[in-house]
Design an enzyme around this catalytic site. Structure first.
Site, mmCIF file in Angstrom:
data_model
loop_
_atom_site.group_PDB
_atom_site.id
_atom_site.type_symbol
_atom_site.label_atom_id
_atom_site.label_comp_id
_atom_site.label_asym_id
_atom_site.label_seq_id
_atom_site.Cartn_x
_atom_site.Cartn_y
_atom_site.Cartn_z
ATOM 1 N N GLN A 1 7.220 -2.871 -0.644
ATOM 2 C CA GLN A 1 8.611 -2.455 -0.819
ATOM 3 C C GLN A 1 9.408 -3.531 -1.552
ATOM 4 O OE1 GLN A 1 9.803 -0.641 2.784
ATOM 5 N NE2 GLN A 1 11.877 -0.162 2.122
ATOM 6 N N SER B 1 2.543 -6.326 2.628
ATOM 7 C CA SER B 1 3.192 -5.370 3.536
ATOM 8 C C SER B 1 2.671 -3.952 3.297
ATOM 9 C CB SER B 1 4.718 -5.458 3.386
ATOM 10 O OG SER B 1 5.363 -4.725 4.405
ATOM 11 N N LEU B 2 3.509 -3.055 2.770
ATOM 12 C CA LEU B 2 3.075 -1.682 2.493
ATOM 13 C C LEU B 2 1.825 -1.650 1.614
ATOM 14 C CD1 LEU B 2 3.433 0.653 0.014
ATOM 15 C CD2 LEU B 2 3.325 1.372 2.391
ATOM 16 N N ARG C 1 4.671 5.587 8.969
ATOM 17 C CA ARG C 1 5.175 4.209 9.011
ATOM 18 C C ARG C 1 6.577 4.128 8.429
ATOM 19 N NH1 ARG C 1 5.100 -0.521 5.517
ATOM 20 N NH2 ARG C 1 4.427 -2.435 6.599
ATOM 21 N N HIS D 1 9.213 -6.671 9.998
ATOM 22 C CA HIS D 1 8.258 -7.764 10.265
ATOM 23 C C HIS D 1 8.829 -8.801 11.230
ATOM 24 C CE1 HIS D 1 5.460 -6.174 7.388
ATOM 25 N NE2 HIS D 1 6.394 -6.130 6.464
ATOM 26 N N GLN E 1 1.021 -5.322 12.141
ATOM 27 C CA GLN E 1 1.659 -5.690 10.881
ATOM 28 C C GLN E 1 3.150 -5.356 10.878
ATOM 29 O OE1 GLN E 1 2.044 -3.422 7.520
ATOM 30 N NE2 GLN E 1 0.725 -4.649 6.199
#
Length: 739
Positions: free
Chosen positions: A9, A87-88, A112, A193, A241
């Protein structure tokens, strides 16, 4: 070597994907069907200004990254040696590694994104120019410790995450630091996060339970650990995560340490390429020795798969609901299994607790019910099995059984079927806690012809079930119970476990069962060293008990827990088991600060010496009634009549020794009840089942935040033991290797 990296992202832009949607028409159509809108329109035009919204951003990036990867493979014909994602982007790395197909990955990302978009009141900010330690110092010195570090993008580009007001408050503080180059609040909806995403993590973890994953074909570097994913940890790591920091710097350093490495960014933009170049300039390659053992690799994988567990760890059922419904739920949600302690519980209470557990663990998490052999009342045992069958309970823990009973066989029979290949499947599983080889042999054998015939004659099983029963063991798995709290023979695990494993192997060979009988270990396990010893002896799983009794979730009084917290390894004693008083079976109980152990043993000695209450000398009778019972024998017998069946009372009226036994056994039940309720006036008479494992545990965690039982939670205890067991193994292996 070559590593493909996938952006997350922040890399989205209108126009991304360009010609890819027309080149991969079928996948684009599949994405539209899953998402319920046109992914091509969103990425190329964004007519409703949604591309910047988390629930749309994440699926859009996943699709574009995935199509970009397929295009790259198509054009170059070369697959990478490693993959990683920010991340993603990690979901694309797992797709590239073959862990799931395009559609499954998109479904996961859609969920998610939905969960993360619901986060409110949080904010993130990028800090450029300061190191991790410099940021931590500023936060600590200014009382901003509620802020977490979310992304370690480069050694000097770090993202923080926390409550919106705290992030805003931090800006002028950091802007006064001379070395700071930039403090930039990010346009995000939540504190991603960080600890503030724990609810989203828990919900996503439940969603992951239903997803089938394939073997990893290309090493995938995890954001959470900055190490390659392990097959049996994929779901745990993916869920973690969400509320863990992205260790991008360490991930790239790890890859740099793997040898000469080229990096190629797959997807829109060049954010990751720029980060990687900076990391290569500012940091050294990370050369490490891989851990050979993880908390998830301990024990038998097959056992864990059979019961849908992350850890080969079980919390045993403790009497009268001390192993409470809350304990069972905590364990299930953490990827372990707990057994409700039904022994001595009222039927309606067990039923209510089952309803609660099934409601809370409705996504495939493991749980089970304990059943303690009822030496004097087979009908009660039958009623409990009826309740389990009515409520579709798939796992029971059979404890204190001296032999196989018809009720257990009936439970087993109702869950047997054949699969498409003709293999027998047992849906109703029995884990038997056993401390004697001759008892174990009975449970590792098929049901006896006598019991099968009896059940057939009573029309409790069908002919087909009877035939199936002849080809499966009574117990699916065995737990070897050594020197434990509760019913125990005080066995030595170093002698018992190898003997039971040898017996298991012999029985498997003798009967050629389709499924392996796994052997677990219980008794004395309260530290990482004890756990490691059990696994080294060959245990497929471990079961704890005493250490869970001194936790928030255990349903026993605070005053009892206060006593348990003070116990050391020498503070227990053996006493007669109240439910098997007449035959002299033993349980182990807490001794420190209590009169109960001495009084319980005295009562059994008197029972052996005399044939009736009337034979006991007057001085001793007075002492028992005034000091032990605080009631007359006559009043005790009145209470006894309230909870024993009429035939048992009739027998007592006719047999004076039996009447004495029932009166003496009242003390054991009464003492347990007082400990459960926390009666301060009766504290010296508390019966608290406990083994030396708790004393070892108390010493092990002394000086830590969980020294006080009010900070002890059963799931955290289990995770701590498994984690530190793995650490112990790795340290020992490293030490041996270096010699």
């Amino acid at each position: 070597m070559l590593t493909y990296v996938f952006p997350g992202q922040g890399s989205q832009e209108i126009g991304m994907g360009s010609t890819l949607f027309d080149e991969f028409v079928e996948l684009t159509m599949e994405a539209d069907k899953i998402l319920g809108y046109s992914i091509k329109e969103l990425c190329l035009q964004d007519p409703y200004s949604q591309l910047g919204q988390t629930q749309y951003t994440q699926p859009a990036l996943y699709v574009v990254n995935a199509l970009s990867y397929l295009k790259t493979i198509k054009d170059t014909g070369r697959k990478p040696d490693y993959v990683a994602g920010h991340s993603l982007g990690e979901y694309n790395a797992l797709f590239a590694a073959g862990v799931y197909d395009f559609a499954t990955g998109l479904e996961l990302v859609k969920e998610r994104g939905r969960l993360m978009s619901q986060a409110q009141g949080g904010k993130m900010a990028a800090i450029i120019g300061l190191s991790e330690q410099e940021i931590i110092n500023e936060l600590k010195n200014n009382g901003l410790e509620s802020i977490n570090i979310a992304n370690y993008n480069t050694p000097t580009q770090i993202v923080i995450s926390g409550p919106e007001e705290e992030i805003d408050l931090a800006q002028p503080i950091f802007e006064k630091v001379p070395k700071l180059r930039l403090y930039a609040p990010l346009k995000v909806s939540g504190a991603f996060h960080s600890q503030y995403m724990s609810k989203a993590k828990e919900q996503f973890e439940r969603h992951l339970n239903s997803v089938k994953l394939n073997p990893i074909k290309i090493p995938v570097i995890s954001n959470v650990k900055a190490r390659p994913y392990k097959q049996d940890e994929i779901k745990v790591t993916l869920a973690s995560q969400i509320d863990s920091p992205v260790k991008w710097t360490e991930s790239i350093r790890y890859l740099m340490g793997c040898g000469e490495m080229d990096f190629k960014e797959i997807g829109p933009g060049k954010v990751l390429q720029n980060m990687i170049r900076r990391i290569q300039r500012e940091a050294e390659p990370l050369i490490i020795e891989e851990d050979l053992v993880t908390p998830y690799s301990l024990g038998s994988k097959e056992f864990k798969d059979n019961y849908s567990l992350k850890y080969a760890y079980i919390a045993g059922g403790m009497y009268r609901g001390i192993a409470s419904k809350e304990l069972v739920v905590k364990m299930g949600k953490a990827g372990m299994m707990g057994f409700l302690g039904t022994g001595g519980m009222k039927h309606n209470k067990i039923k209510q607790d089952i309803t609660y557990i099934k409601r809370e663990l409705s996504n495939g998490q493991a749980y089970g019910m304990n059943i303690v052999h009822n030496f004097n009342n087979a009908e009660q045992e039958e009623r409990l099995i009826d309740l389990f069958l009515e409520n579709d309970i798939k796992v029971i823990e059979a404890a204190a059984f001296l032999n196989v009973t018809p009720s257990l066989i009936r439970y087993k029979a109702k869950g047997i079927r054949k699969d498409n290949q003709g293999k027998l499947i047992t849906n109703n599983k029995i884990i038997a806690k056993i401390s004697r080889p001759e008892v174990a042999e009975g449970f590792m054998s098929p049901a006896s012809d006598f019991i099968i015939s009896k059940l057939l004659k009573e029309d409790k099983i069908t002919l087909k079930e009877a035939e199936y029963l002849k080809n499966v063991p009574v117990a699916d798995d065995i737990c070897v119970e050594s020197d434990s709290g509760g019913h125990t023979d005080g066995g030595n695990p170093c002698a018992l476990i190898p003997a039971m494993i040898k017996l298991r192997d012999d029985m498997m060979k003798k009967y050629s069962y389709d499924n392996k009988i796994h052997v677990g270990a219980a008794g004395g396990i309260g530290t990482s060293e004890a756990s490691a010893a059990a696994f080294m002896l060959g245990a497929d799983f471990i079961v704890t008990g005493s250490i869970n009794q001194c936790s928030v979730e255990a349903d026993i009084s605070d005053s009892a827990k206060d006593l348990l917290q003070q116990a050391n390894v020498q503070d227990t004693a053996y006493v007669p088991a109240g439910d098997m008083f007449e035959i002299g079976a033993k349980v182990q109980v807490l001794r420190k600060g209590l009169f109960f152990p001495a009084r319980a043993n005295k009562l059994y000695s008197i029972y052996q010496q005399y044939n009736s209450i009337e034979e006991i000398d007057e001085k001793l009778k007075k002492q028992i009634q005034e000091k032990y019972f605080r009631m007359s024998f006559a009043d005790v017998f009145k209470e006894v009549k309230n909870y024993y069946p009429p035939k048992e009372i009739k027998k007592a009226e006719e047999n004076k020794k039996h009447k004495m036994a029932l009166i003496f056994k009242w003390y054991f039940g009464h003492s347990t009840q007082m400990a459960l309720k926390g009666c301060e006036d009766c504290k010296v008479d508390y019966q608290i089942n406990c083994g030396p494992a708790l004393g070892a545990f108390n010493q092990w965690i002394k000086g830590t935040e969980i020294e006080n039982w009010r900070n002890r939670h059963v799931d955290e205890i289990g995770e701590k033991i498994m984690k530190e067991t793995a650490d112990y193994f790795n340290k020992r292996i490293s030490k041996i290797s270096s010699n």
